[in-house]
Design an enzyme around this catalytic site. Structure first.
Site, PDB file in Angstrom:
ATOM      1  N   GLY A  43       0.790  -1.237   0.000  1.00 16.36           N
ATOM      2  CA  GLY A  43       0.000   0.000   0.000  1.00 16.36           C
ATOM      3  C   GLY A  43       0.813   1.272   0.000  1.00 16.36           C
ATOM      4  O   GLY A  43       0.365   2.306  -0.495  1.00 16.36           O
ATOM      5  N   GLU A  98       3.782   4.629   5.731  1.00 10.52           N
ATOM      6  CA  GLU A  98       2.579   3.801   5.587  1.00 10.52           C
ATOM      7  C   GLU A  98       1.498   4.522   4.791  1.00 10.52           C
ATOM      8  O   GLU A  98       1.479   5.747   4.725  1.00 10.52           O
ATOM      9  CB  GLU A  98       2.018   3.452   6.980  1.00 10.52           C
ATOM     10  CG  GLU A  98       2.362   2.038   7.430  1.00 10.52           C
ATOM     11  CD  GLU A  98       1.572   0.956   6.699  1.00 10.52           C
ATOM     12  OE1 GLU A  98       1.103   1.185   5.568  1.00 10.52           O
ATOM     13  OE2 GLU A  98       1.438  -0.135   7.273  1.00 10.52           O
ATOM     14  N   ASP A  99       0.629   3.718   4.204  1.00 13.68           N
ATOM     15  CA  ASP A  99      -0.534   4.277   3.516  1.00 13.68           C
ATOM     16  C   ASP A  99      -1.610   4.686   4.512  1.00 13.68           C
ATOM     17  O   ASP A  99      -2.146   5.781   4.451  1.00 13.68           O
ATOM     18  CB  ASP A  99      -1.094   3.255   2.510  1.00 13.68           C
ATOM     19  CG  ASP A  99      -1.246   1.849   3.108  1.00 13.68           C
ATOM     20  OD1 ASP A  99      -0.897   1.648   4.279  1.00 13.68           O
ATOM     21  OD2 ASP A  99      -1.718   0.959   2.382  1.00 13.68           O
ATOM     22  N   ASP A 102      -4.879   1.868  10.767  1.00 17.26           N
ATOM     23  CA  ASP A 102      -6.237   1.552  11.203  1.00 17.26           C
ATOM     24  C   ASP A 102      -6.180   1.178  12.681  1.00 17.26           C
ATOM     25  O   ASP A 102      -6.343   2.025  13.544  1.00 17.26           O
ATOM     26  CB  ASP A 102      -6.791   0.432  10.331  1.00 17.26           C
ATOM     27  CG  ASP A 102      -8.227   0.084  10.657  1.00 17.26           C
ATOM     28  OD1 ASP A 102      -8.824   0.767  11.509  1.00 17.26           O
ATOM     29  OD2 ASP A 102      -8.772  -0.865  10.068  1.00 17.26           O
ATOM     30  N   LYS A 130      -7.053   6.385  10.671  1.00 18.04           N
ATOM     31  CA  LYS A 130      -8.443   6.195  11.107  1.00 18.04           C
ATOM     32  C   LYS A 130      -8.544   6.376  12.619  1.00 18.04           C
ATOM     33  O   LYS A 130      -7.544   6.243  13.329  1.00 18.04           O
ATOM     34  CB  LYS A 130      -8.930   4.797  10.709  1.00 18.04           C
ATOM     35  CG  LYS A 130      -9.177   4.638   9.217  1.00 18.04           C
ATOM     36  CD  LYS A 130      -9.853   3.299   8.954  1.00 18.04           C
ATOM     37  CE  LYS A 130     -10.016   3.050   7.481  1.00 18.04           C
ATOM     38  NZ  LYS A 130     -10.622   1.721   7.236  1.00 18.04           N
ATOM     39  N   PHE A 151     -14.155   2.210   5.029  1.00 19.92           N
ATOM     40  CA  PHE A 151     -13.196   1.522   4.175  1.00 19.92           C
ATOM     41  C   PHE A 151     -12.924   2.382   2.945  1.00 19.92           C
ATOM     42  O   PHE A 151     -13.841   2.793   2.245  1.00 19.92           O
ATOM     43  CB  PHE A 151     -13.717   0.146   3.754  1.00 19.92           C
ATOM     44  CG  PHE A 151     -12.645  -0.708   3.155  1.00 19.92           C
ATOM     45  CD1 PHE A 151     -11.771  -1.412   3.968  1.00 19.92           C
ATOM     46  CD2 PHE A 151     -12.473  -0.775   1.779  1.00 19.92           C
ATOM     47  CE1 PHE A 151     -10.743  -2.173   3.418  1.00 19.92           C
ATOM     48  CE2 PHE A 151     -11.455  -1.535   1.225  1.00 19.92           C
ATOM     49  CZ  PHE A 151     -10.598  -2.232   2.047  1.00 19.92           C
ATOM     50  N   VAL A 152     -11.655   2.668   2.707  1.00 18.57           N
ATOM     51  CA  VAL A 152     -11.294   3.530   1.579  1.00 18.57           C
ATOM     52  C   VAL A 152     -10.352   2.806   0.614  1.00 18.57           C
ATOM     53  O   VAL A 152      -9.662   1.853   0.999  1.00 18.57           O
ATOM     54  CB  VAL A 152     -10.623   4.839   2.062  1.00 18.57           C
ATOM     55  CG1 VAL A 152     -11.620   5.705   2.819  1.00 18.57           C
ATOM     56  CG2 VAL A 152      -9.392   4.568   2.922  1.00 18.57           C
ATOM     57  N   ASP A 158      -6.168  -0.855  -1.520  1.00 21.88           N
ATOM     58  CA  ASP A 158      -6.938  -1.741  -2.386  1.00 21.88           C
ATOM     59  C   ASP A 158      -8.203  -2.269  -1.733  1.00 21.88           C
ATOM     60  O   ASP A 158      -8.334  -2.294  -0.513  1.00 21.88           O
ATOM     61  CB  ASP A 158      -6.089  -2.948  -2.783  1.00 21.88           C
ATOM     62  CG  ASP A 158      -5.900  -3.922  -1.604  1.00 21.88           C
ATOM     63  OD1 ASP A 158      -5.378  -3.476  -0.562  1.00 21.88           O
ATOM     64  OD2 ASP A 158      -6.305  -5.087  -1.720  1.00 21.88           O
ATOM     65  N   ARG A 164      -5.879   0.344  -6.413  1.00 17.48           N
ATOM     66  CA  ARG A 164      -4.651   0.932  -5.855  1.00 17.48           C
ATOM     67  C   ARG A 164      -4.167   2.113  -6.687  1.00 17.48           C
ATOM     68  O   ARG A 164      -3.529   3.025  -6.175  1.00 17.48           O
ATOM     69  CB  ARG A 164      -3.525  -0.106  -5.803  1.00 17.48           C
ATOM     70  CG  ARG A 164      -3.678  -1.193  -4.762  1.00 17.48           C
ATOM     71  CD  ARG A 164      -2.373  -1.972  -4.653  1.00 17.48           C
ATOM     72  NE  ARG A 164      -2.513  -3.254  -3.981  1.00 17.48           N
ATOM     73  CZ  ARG A 164      -2.450  -3.436  -2.665  1.00 17.48           C
ATOM     74  NH1 ARG A 164      -2.248  -2.417  -1.864  1.00 17.48           N
ATOM     75  NH2 ARG A 164      -2.584  -4.639  -2.135  1.00 17.48           N
TER      76      ARG A 164
HETATM   77  P1  IMP Z   1      -3.550  -1.993  11.172  1.00 21.28           P
HETATM   78  O1  IMP Z   1      -3.254  -0.513  11.418  1.00 21.28           O
HETATM   79  O2  IMP Z   1      -2.584  -2.915  11.857  1.00 21.28           O
HETATM   80  O3  IMP Z   1      -4.990  -2.325  11.474  1.00 21.28           O
HETATM   81  O4  IMP Z   1      -3.356  -2.331   9.645  1.00 21.28           O
HETATM   82  C1  IMP Z   1      -3.499  -1.371   8.674  1.00 21.28           C
HETATM   83  C2  IMP Z   1      -3.462  -2.046   7.315  1.00 21.28           C
HETATM   84  O5  IMP Z   1      -4.768  -2.529   6.976  1.00 21.28           O
HETATM   85  C3  IMP Z   1      -3.110  -1.025   6.260  1.00 21.28           C
HETATM   86  O6  IMP Z   1      -1.722  -0.997   6.005  1.00 21.28           O
HETATM   87  C4  IMP Z   1      -3.915  -1.480   5.071  1.00 21.28           C
HETATM   88  O7  IMP Z   1      -3.185  -2.418   4.317  1.00 21.28           O
HETATM   89  C5  IMP Z   1      -5.131  -2.145   5.662  1.00 21.28           C
HETATM   90  N1  IMP Z   1      -6.282  -1.231   5.733  1.00 21.28           N
HETATM   91  C6  IMP Z   1      -6.776  -0.632   6.841  1.00 21.28           C
HETATM   92  N2  IMP Z   1      -7.829   0.157   6.536  1.00 21.28           N
HETATM   93  C7  IMP Z   1      -7.990   0.073   5.183  1.00 21.28           C
HETATM   94  C8  IMP Z   1      -8.919   0.692   4.250  1.00 21.28           C
HETATM   95  O8  IMP Z   1      -9.817   1.488   4.585  1.00 21.28           O
HETATM   96  N3  IMP Z   1      -8.746   0.357   2.953  1.00 21.28           N
HETATM   97  C9  IMP Z   1      -7.791  -0.500   2.512  1.00 21.28           C
HETATM   98  N4  IMP Z   1      -6.898  -1.096   3.350  1.00 21.28           N
HETATM   99  C10 IMP Z   1      -6.996  -0.811   4.674  1.00 21.28           C
HETATM  100 MG    MG Z   2      -0.425  -1.501   4.495  1.00 19.26          MG
END
Ligand code: IMP
Ligand code: MG
Length: 179
Positions: A43, A98-99, A102, A130, A151-152, A158, A164
């Site tokens: 991402g 990071e993209d 969450d 988020k 969800f985006v 993706d 993407r």
């Molecule tokens: P976390 O912060 O450990 O929950 O993981 C985050 C990862 O989940 C990101 O790097 C994305 O790959 C994926 N992700 C979380 N939210 C989204 C979303 O809204 N769209 C697409 N991928 C997401």
């Molecule tokens: Mg990611």
């Protein structure tokens, strides 16, 4: 692809402008230092490409791929490294790029892991964040945009490996998820 989109949350212009501001701040913070920026595949490819081209701080680029073990859609915070860094991080200033953040669990693990290898510092830059991320004890130094808990897709993100390449960040129509 246009029929699949519901709403644009961050335009390409907004993202470009914000990354410029973030790059200025990063250049100020790392004045006199050298950076190792680490993109988290897949991402973060867009953010790495765009943010790195706005930075003046001398830097090297490296990549990691990780996968979180989890039940269903929620990450557990237990992480497996699919592709490790090629570089040794000992004594280096690392900026994880990071993209989106969450739950923040993956990044929290990654930051601890790189510090454990002797990095001089490990900071985090993300294009999007988020609300959930606030609950985890992970210090995110540079944030592009705080977005609602939806969800985006786009700008590297993706849904089932699609979207993407959209230059903006948006949400999808419900029919996309029902196919
Ligand atoms: P976390 O912060 O450990 O929950 O993981 C985050 C990862 O989940 C990101 O790097 C994305 O790959 C994926 N992700 C979380 N939210 C989204 C979303 O809204 N769209 C697409 N991928 C997401
Ligand atoms: Mg990611």
């Amino acid at each position: 692809m246009g029929n699949d989109l519901k709403e644009i949350l961050v335009t390409a212009e907004d993202m470009d402008r914000r990354l410029g501001e973030m790059a200025e701040q990063i250049d100020r913070d790392y004045a006199g230092e050298e950076l190792l920026i680490v993109g988290v595949l897949r991402g973060a490819v867009m953010v790495m490409a765009d943010l790195s081209r706005k930075l003046h701080t001398p830097l090297e680029m490296d990549w990691m791929a990780v996968s979180s073990y989890g039940s269903g859609t929620k990450t557990s915070g237990v992480v497996r490294i699919l592709k490790d860094l090629d570089q040794d991080v000992a004594g280096r200033h690392v900026l994880i790029v990071e993209d989106i953040i969450d739950s923040g669990l993956t990044l929290s693990w990654l930051q601890a892991n790189l510090l454990g290898r002797g990095a001089a510092s490990v900071k985090i830059a993300t294009a999007l964040r988020k609300p959930e991320a606030a609950k985890v004890d992970v210090d995110v130094a540079y944030v592009g945009f705080d977005i609602p808990d939806e969800f985006v897709v786009g700008y590297g993100l993706d849904y089932a490996e699609k979207y993407r390449n959209l230059p903006f960040v948006g949400t999808l129509q419900p029919h996309v998820y029902n196919n």
